[in-house]
Scaffold this motif. Structure first.
Motif, short mmCIF file in Angstrom:
data_model
loop_
_atom_site.label_atom_id
_atom_site.label_comp_id
_atom_site.label_asym_id
_atom_site.label_seq_id
_atom_site.Cartn_x
_atom_site.Cartn_y
_atom_site.Cartn_z
N TYR B 7 0.83 -1.21 0.00
CA TYR B 7 0.00 0.00 0.00
C TYR B 7 0.86 1.26 0.00
CZ TYR B 7 0.76 -0.23 5.10
OH TYR B 7 1.32 -0.30 6.35
N LEU B 8 2.05 1.20 0.61
CA LEU B 8 2.94 2.37 0.59
C LEU B 8 3.57 2.53 -0.79
CD1 LEU B 8 4.79 2.43 4.04
CD2 LEU B 8 3.21 4.12 3.11
N GLU B 10 2.11 1.84 -3.55
CA GLU B 10 1.06 2.46 -4.39
C GLU B 10 0.96 3.96 -4.10
OE1 GLU B 10 -2.74 0.56 -4.07
OE2 GLU B 10 -1.88 -1.42 -4.50
N LYS B 61 -6.30 6.62 -0.58
CA LYS B 61 -5.42 5.45 -0.37
C LYS B 61 -4.88 5.41 1.06
CE LYS B 61 -3.88 4.44 -5.08
NZ LYS B 61 -4.39 3.07 -5.10
N CYS B 62 -4.56 6.59 1.58
CA CYS B 62 -4.04 6.64 2.96
C CYS B 62 -5.12 6.22 3.96
CB CYS B 62 -3.53 8.05 3.29
SG CYS B 62 -2.01 8.47 2.42
N GLU B 64 -7.68 4.34 3.38
CA GLU B 64 -7.90 2.90 3.20
C GLU B 64 -6.79 2.10 3.90
OE1 GLU B 64 -8.33 1.66 -0.85
OE2 GLU B 64 -8.51 -0.45 -0.27
N ALA B 65 -5.56 2.56 3.74
CA ALA B 65 -4.42 1.86 4.38
C ALA B 65 -4.56 1.88 5.91
CB ALA B 65 -3.10 2.49 3.96
N ARG B 68 -7.50 -0.63 6.65
CA ARG B 68 -7.24 -2.04 6.34
C ARG B 68 -6.01 -2.60 7.04
NH1 ARG B 68 -10.02 -4.34 2.20
NH2 ARG B 68 -11.06 -2.95 0.75
N HIS B 69 -4.97 -1.80 7.17
CA HIS B 69 -3.68 -2.35 7.64
C HIS B 69 -3.29 -1.89 9.04
CE1 HIS B 69 -3.16 -3.93 3.61
NE2 HIS B 69 -3.49 -2.73 3.15
N PRO B 71 -1.48 0.53 10.23
CA PRO B 71 -0.01 0.57 10.29
C PRO B 71 0.51 1.21 11.57
CG PRO B 71 -0.84 2.27 8.82
CD PRO B 71 -2.04 1.47 9.24
N ASP B 75 5.72 2.73 9.16
CA ASP B 75 4.62 2.67 8.18
C ASP B 75 3.55 3.72 8.51
OD1 ASP B 75 6.00 0.57 7.11
OD2 ASP B 75 4.67 -0.99 7.91
N ILE B 79 2.45 7.09 6.31
CA ILE B 79 1.09 7.45 5.87
C ILE B 79 0.80 8.92 6.20
CG2 ILE B 79 -1.39 7.05 6.29
CD1 ILE B 79 -0.33 4.78 4.77
#
Lengths: 254, 217
Positions: B7-8, B10, B61-62, B64-65, B68-69, B71, B75, B79
């Protein structure tokens, strides 16, 4: 005299027979705080908390070196009674373990009864107070005589915490207390942990690093029996000092 | 160094896309300024809008990351840093568009623009180098940006002093130089912000460079 730390672990090492599982762990635990212990399976987290209430020594061949000071008194001093240590430092396990042949109320006060408290009115009053403090009273008040094993897993776990609290401990140790619970029960237990720190110190083992970040004030990362890093949770999860901590909490190894 | 999660990767690809878009728009604006070319703002605006769209994509995207993750550590810092850098680049895109608006509004065919053009070139390079510093996690490159920003600040003040004291100079030349110099000075600030985000990413230590320095003069 001001006691800056509730618990001080000083050069604690532990063995199972010849195998050393903890290597000179030193930590100072502030009072009324939540401490998360994280680390991969088999790193020594459970052994550490079992050393903190002298349960490690119950295993044949197990041995401990170093000091654990509770309010400045070494719990391993020969004059200290291990049972008294376990009253002051309670434990909640991975799987809820209510006594199935006892009612909900009797589960809460089981330890008190064993220690000689007999007055039924007092015991009922303590049970109600402790069930309220774990947020269980409203859920079970109409079925207090039902078996402790008849309620849901999440409720059973909070019942076990109420049982531990009834002994008025200074510290409660929790070994992966939510690993067998659904998300809603996990959320309730996490909320309870936050609430408990107004009264006592809580040490919680978790494999869920998100949970450690959510509930704790301080986090300790243990790896291969060594304390790699211990600090404020915000610092550990935002800017860990040790690359091993960084690798673990970012999921690079487990 | 730790391998970067997907994801990072991307998110960083999107930031590279923004960097490239800023290079292109910067080059077009530089040319418009040197030639005092009117009528470019419409096309530059479209390019600036593209940069804003990428900024929104990066924000998505951030978010979502984060969901989902979940971080942590480097990480997590990456973000938060990507979100801020993306915003900084979107601002730079907007500033470049503003330069062409000023040229359209003010004109200034006969005006001297050597200094502000040189400042614009320097600010563009600062943005580019600050992004390179971010991608390479290059501490020295990021740290150097504060020094370069101080130089731009100084040059901005010199432009203002010069035009304040100049006699027999057209009003449109004063406006063009003062307004563009101010915009370029802000662009350089954003290069500095980007570099400071890189320093935070590398060291984990926050600096308060975005806060205004109220007694700097």
């Amino acid at each position: 005299m001001i006691m800056p730390y509730k618990l001080e672990i000083d050069g604690l090492s532990a063995w199972f027979d010849q195998k050393q599982v903890l290597k000179k762990i030193s930590m100072k635990i502030p009072d009324k705080s939540v401490i998360a212990l994280i680390g991969p399976s088999g790193c020594g987290k459970s052994t550490l908390i079992r050393c903190l209430n002298r349960m490690h020594e119950l295993i044949p061949g197990a041995r401990v070196e170093g000091r654990v000071l509770l309010d400045n008194v070494d719990i391993y001093d020969q004059k200290v009674d291990a049972m008294e240590v376990r009253r002051k430092i309670g434990m909640v396990f991975q799987k809820p373990n209510p006594f199935p042949n006892m009612s909900i109320v009797d589960n809460v006060v089981a330890g008190l009864k064993l220690s000689g408290k007999k007055n039924k009115k007092d015991l009922m009053s303590i049970a109600e107070y402790r069930l309220k403090s774990v947020g269980l009273w409203d859920e079970v008040k109409d079925e207090l005589k039902k078996s402790g094993a008849s309620i849901s897993g999440g409720q059973q776990q909070r019942l076990c915490i109420a049982r531990a609290l009834a002994m008025e401990p200074d510290i409660i140790l929790m070994d992966e207390p939510t690993s067998a619970l659904d998300p809603a029960s996990t959320a309730k237990l996490e909320e309870l942990v936050q609430k408990l720190k107004s009264e006592i110190t809580v040490m919680i083992i978790t494999h869920n690093v998100g949970q450690a970040a959510r509930v704790s004030d301080y986090t300790a990362f243990i790896y291969l029996g060594e304390l790699i890093e211990f600090g404020e949770t915000k610092q550990i999860f935002e800017s860990p000092k040790n690359p091993l901590t960084e690798r673990y909490i970012t999921g690079r190894f487990g | 160094m730790l391998a970067e999660p997907e994801y990072l990767t991307e998110i960083n690809l999107k930031l590279k896309e923004m960097q490239e878009a800023i290079r292109n728009i910067g080059s077009a604006v530089q040319s418009a300024l040197l030639n005092r070319q009117k009528g470019t703002s419409a096309s530059i605006c479209a390019m600036s809008q593209t940069i804003h769209r990428i900024d929104e994509e990066i924000t998505d995207k951030c978010v979502e990351a984060l969901i989902r993750h979940q971080p942590f550590a480097g990480d997590l810092r990456n973000i938060t840093v990507a979100l801020k850098i993306s915003y900084d680049l979107a601002r730079v895109g907007r500033y470049l568009y503003n330069v062409t608006q000023i040229i359209d509004d003010v004109g200034g065919e006969d005006c001297e623009v050597g200094e502000i053009s040189s400042m614009l070139e320097e600010a563009r390079d600062m943005i580019d180098q600050s992004m390179n510093g971010y991608f390479k996690k290059d501490y020295a490159l990021a740290e150097n940006m504060t020094y370069r920003d101080d130089k731009i600040d100084e040059r901005y003040r010199q432009v203002l002093s010069k035009y304040k004291e100049m006699k027999n100079v057209k009003g449109e030349c004063i406006m063009l130089n003062a307004l563009v110099a101010r915009i370029v000075e802000r662009m350089a600030d954003h290069a500095c912000y980007i570099s400071n985000e890189s320093l935070y990413l590398i060291t984990g230590k926050r600096q308060t460079i975005r806060a205004p320095k109220c007694n700097e003069r």
